[in-house]
Design a protein around this motif. Structure first.
Motif, PDB file in Angstrom:
ATOM      1  N   VAL A 118      34.963  21.495  17.752  1.00  0.00           N
ATOM      2  CA  VAL A 118      34.331  22.310  18.907  1.00  0.00           C
ATOM      3  C   VAL A 118      33.673  23.344  18.171  1.00  0.00           C
ATOM      4  O   VAL A 118      34.288  24.128  17.329  1.00  0.00           O
ATOM      5  CB  VAL A 118      35.532  22.592  19.866  1.00  0.00           C
ATOM      6  N   LEU A 119      32.328  23.652  18.750  1.00  0.00           N
ATOM      7  CA  LEU A 119      31.722  24.862  18.294  1.00  0.00           C
ATOM      8  C   LEU A 119      31.857  25.917  19.218  1.00  0.00           C
ATOM      9  O   LEU A 119      31.432  25.531  20.613  1.00  0.00           O
ATOM     10  CB  LEU A 119      30.209  24.551  18.098  1.00  0.00           C
ATOM     11  N   VAL A 120      32.234  27.195  18.657  1.00  0.00           N
ATOM     12  CA  VAL A 120      32.222  28.264  19.608  1.00  0.00           C
ATOM     13  C   VAL A 120      31.219  29.268  18.946  1.00  0.00           C
ATOM     14  O   VAL A 120      31.200  29.210  17.735  1.00  0.00           O
ATOM     15  CB  VAL A 120      33.743  28.825  19.865  1.00  0.00           C
ATOM     16  N   ASP A 121      30.574  30.195  19.795  1.00  0.00           N
ATOM     17  CA  ASP A 121      29.772  31.172  19.245  1.00  0.00           C
ATOM     18  C   ASP A 121      28.495  30.500  18.498  1.00  0.00           C
ATOM     19  O   ASP A 121      28.202  31.355  17.685  1.00  0.00           O
ATOM     20  CB  ASP A 121      30.535  32.226  18.587  1.00  0.00           C
ATOM     21  N   ALA A 133      27.751  16.352  12.301  1.00  0.00           N
ATOM     22  CA  ALA A 133      27.287  16.346  13.493  1.00  0.00           C
ATOM     23  C   ALA A 133      27.961  15.530  14.356  1.00  0.00           C
ATOM     24  O   ALA A 133      28.283  15.561  15.622  1.00  0.00           O
ATOM     25  CB  ALA A 133      25.798  16.088  13.321  1.00  0.00           C
ATOM     26  N   SER A 134      28.237  14.132  14.161  1.00  0.00           N
ATOM     27  CA  SER A 134      28.904  12.998  14.815  1.00  0.00           C
ATOM     28  C   SER A 134      30.222  13.637  15.271  1.00  0.00           C
ATOM     29  O   SER A 134      30.985  12.895  16.190  1.00  0.00           O
ATOM     30  CB  SER A 134      28.860  11.701  13.914  1.00  0.00           C
ATOM     31  N   ALA A 135      30.943  14.412  14.650  1.00  0.00           N
ATOM     32  CA  ALA A 135      32.364  14.759  15.101  1.00  0.00           C
ATOM     33  C   ALA A 135      32.326  16.080  16.242  1.00  0.00           C
ATOM     34  O   ALA A 135      33.202  16.228  16.737  1.00  0.00           O
ATOM     35  CB  ALA A 135      32.955  15.528  13.878  1.00  0.00           C
ATOM     36  N   VAL A 136      31.127  16.373  16.630  1.00  0.00           N
ATOM     37  CA  VAL A 136      30.993  17.539  17.524  1.00  0.00           C
ATOM     38  C   VAL A 136      31.295  17.258  18.907  1.00  0.00           C
ATOM     39  O   VAL A 136      30.604  16.112  19.473  1.00  0.00           O
ATOM     40  CB  VAL A 136      29.612  18.258  17.574  1.00  0.00           C
ATOM     41  N   VAL A 137      32.234  17.540  19.738  1.00  0.00           N
ATOM     42  CA  VAL A 137      32.560  16.972  21.040  1.00  0.00           C
ATOM     43  C   VAL A 137      32.765  18.114  21.961  1.00  0.00           C
ATOM     44  O   VAL A 137      32.828  17.997  23.207  1.00  0.00           O
ATOM     45  CB  VAL A 137      34.224  16.492  20.952  1.00  0.00           C
ATOM     46  N   GLY A 138      32.513  19.388  21.522  1.00  0.00           N
ATOM     47  CA  GLY A 138      32.221  20.784  22.454  1.00  0.00           C
ATOM     48  C   GLY A 138      31.947  21.662  22.122  1.00  0.00           C
ATOM     49  O   GLY A 138      31.790  21.878  20.786  1.00  0.00           O
ATOM     50  N   ILE A 139      31.156  22.441  22.880  1.00  0.00           N
ATOM     51  CA  ILE A 139      30.539  23.712  22.671  1.00  0.00           C
ATOM     52  C   ILE A 139      30.896  24.763  23.948  1.00  0.00           C
ATOM     53  O   ILE A 139      30.714  24.402  24.939  1.00  0.00           O
ATOM     54  CB  ILE A 139      28.919  23.330  22.597  1.00  0.00           C
ATOM     55  N   ILE A 140      31.058  25.727  23.151  1.00  0.00           N
ATOM     56  CA  ILE A 140      31.472  27.079  24.276  1.00  0.00           C
ATOM     57  C   ILE A 140      30.401  28.301  23.414  1.00  0.00           C
ATOM     58  O   ILE A 140      30.867  28.557  22.433  1.00  0.00           O
ATOM     59  CB  ILE A 140      32.822  27.540  24.536  1.00  0.00           C
TER      60      ILE A 140
END
Ligand SMILES: [Mn+2]
Length: 417
Positions: A118-121, A133-140
């Motif tokens: 999950v990428l934050v900020d 990149a294939s592991a990214v499941v969330g963004i805030i």
């Protein structure tokens, strides 16, 4: 050692045990902030991973692990981060409890099919982490949307002052038991919001209603001394103040820690808050520095302009940059010995051409011409041409444009060169 009475510290200790155990097999969601690893990135990663561990993880067995996106040895450079942790958690070594990028084997987790991120900020992985990149499941996040990872859920990207404010909103929505939002966590989250919104001051155009709502939600938790088992949650002076002076002294303390950097070496100043992009084959690096280059108490006066330039050139060469931009921001009115109340918050832009652009004077001057054309967004005033052709220092009169606004402008320019 005294018993650890912070639930957050116990949670962080558990995540380290999971990472350290060769037998561990549970799925892992790494919550990571941007590569500059500033206070907002640090606190949004910690507070979101902890929220998820108190909610979703209970039913899925998934471990949510906040990761600080720099090696541990670089943490001391982010002077405001250790300061905030010590202020918010005076009885717990929170820094020791954190996991840094050099302490987790992301490749092994990915290979074992155990990794989600999950990428934050931020909403685009740093170039050095693009292979995940294939592991990214969330963004805030609160930066301009790069329109990647379309299936991410949540995919919350809203331009507010601080990503931590968006995490606070998730805490409000989740309505988890109050004991999870301990005073130290609430204090650290408020500190992140205050720093990114310049103490919620309207005229700097960073603060939004969402940031104010976040602080309103967090404040009672931060002030609730009764909820701590092991003594006051914050320094005694903060605990006895009214809400307004609590916010004021918290901001003053964190801000002072953030700008107490004039003893750092030039290279440490450049890498302290640094981000990188590759645009149309050009490698762009932007260093944010909480100081000022010009003036009698500035960086150039300390090092000499030619030494400063040499440090920038070396920094850029080591990273294969084609364009290196140093953005400074300094509040001359804030309380310190060199305070100049007549001057307020000021920004400078130091533009250095290197690599392919140092070799192409035509393209370099095209970049400068485009930057100087941004009379609304940047409002640049040439201060000095320290090294004709390859370097220029400007005052940026539009102080509302931080790296979040400047980077997309430079990206557009490079994309159309
Ligand atoms: Mn941020």
């Amino acid at each position: 050692m005294a018993a650890v009475t912070s639930r957050l510290a116990r949670f962080l200790a558990r995540t380290k045990t999971v990472l350290g155990s060769p037998a561990a097999s549970q799925p892992v969601t790494v919550v990571i902030g941007n590569e500059a690893a500033d206070l907002d990135s640090l606190i949004s990663a910690v507070s979101y991973a902890y929220l998820k561990s108190n909610t979703t993880a209970k039913s899925t067995g998934r471990e949510y692990i906040p990761v600080v996106g720099i090696p541990r040895c670089d943490f001391a450079l982010r002077t405001e981060c250790p300061f905030t942790l010590r202020t918010a958690f005076p009885t717990v070594d929170m820094e020791a409890a954190l996991t840094f990028l050099d302490e987790i084997d992301l490749d092994a987790l990915l290979a074992a099919d155990r990794l989600e991120m999950v990428l934050v900020d931020h909403n685009k992985l740093a170039p050095s982490l693009e292979r995940f990149a294939s592991a990214v499941v969330g963004i805030i996040d609160h930066h301009a949307d790069e329109e990647l990872y379309g299936n991410a859920d949540p995919r919350v990207i809203r331009v507010v002052g601080s990503a931590t404010s968006l995490i606070a909103e998730k805490w409000i929505d989740a309505g988890v038991a109050d004991e999870h939002m301990e005073p130290g966590l609430a204090t650290a989250m408020i500190a992140a919001v205050l720093i990114d919104t310049v103490n919620l001051v309207e005229e700097y155009a960073r603060v939004t209603d969402d940031d104010r709502r976040a602080v309103e939600f967090l404040l009672p938790f931060a002030r609730d001394v009764a909820k701590t088992v092991s003594g006051p949650p914050v320094a005694a002076s903060l605990a006895t103040d009214t809400d307004q002076s609590f916010l004021k002294s918290l901001y003053a303390g964190v801000h002072h820690a953030k700008v107490s950097i004039s003893a750092l070496s030039a290279v440490d100043l450049l890498r302290k808050d640094y981000k990188e992009w590759v645009i149309a084959g050009y490698r762009l690096g932007i260093s944010s520095v909480s100081w000022h280059v010009g003036g009698s108490t500035g960086w150039a006066a300390r090092d000499g302009f030619s030494n400063l330039r040499a440090a920038c050139s070396k920094f850029a060469a080591e990273r294969d940059l084609d364009l290196h931009v140093v953005m400074t921001a300094f509040d001359f009115s804030s309380g310190n010995s060199t305070a100049e109340p007549a001057r307020g918050f000021e920004r400078e832009l130091l533009v250095n051409f290197c690599g392919k652009l140092a070799d192409d004077a035509g393209k370099a001057s095209a970049v400068l011409a485009e930057l100087e054309k941004q009379t609304d967004q940047l409002e640049l005033q040439l201060v000095e041409e320290p090294d004709a052709g390859t370097s220029r220092l400007y005052l940026q009169h539009n102080i509302r444009s931080s790296r979040k606004q400047v980077q997309p402008i430079v990206e557009r320019i490079l994309a159309h060169l």
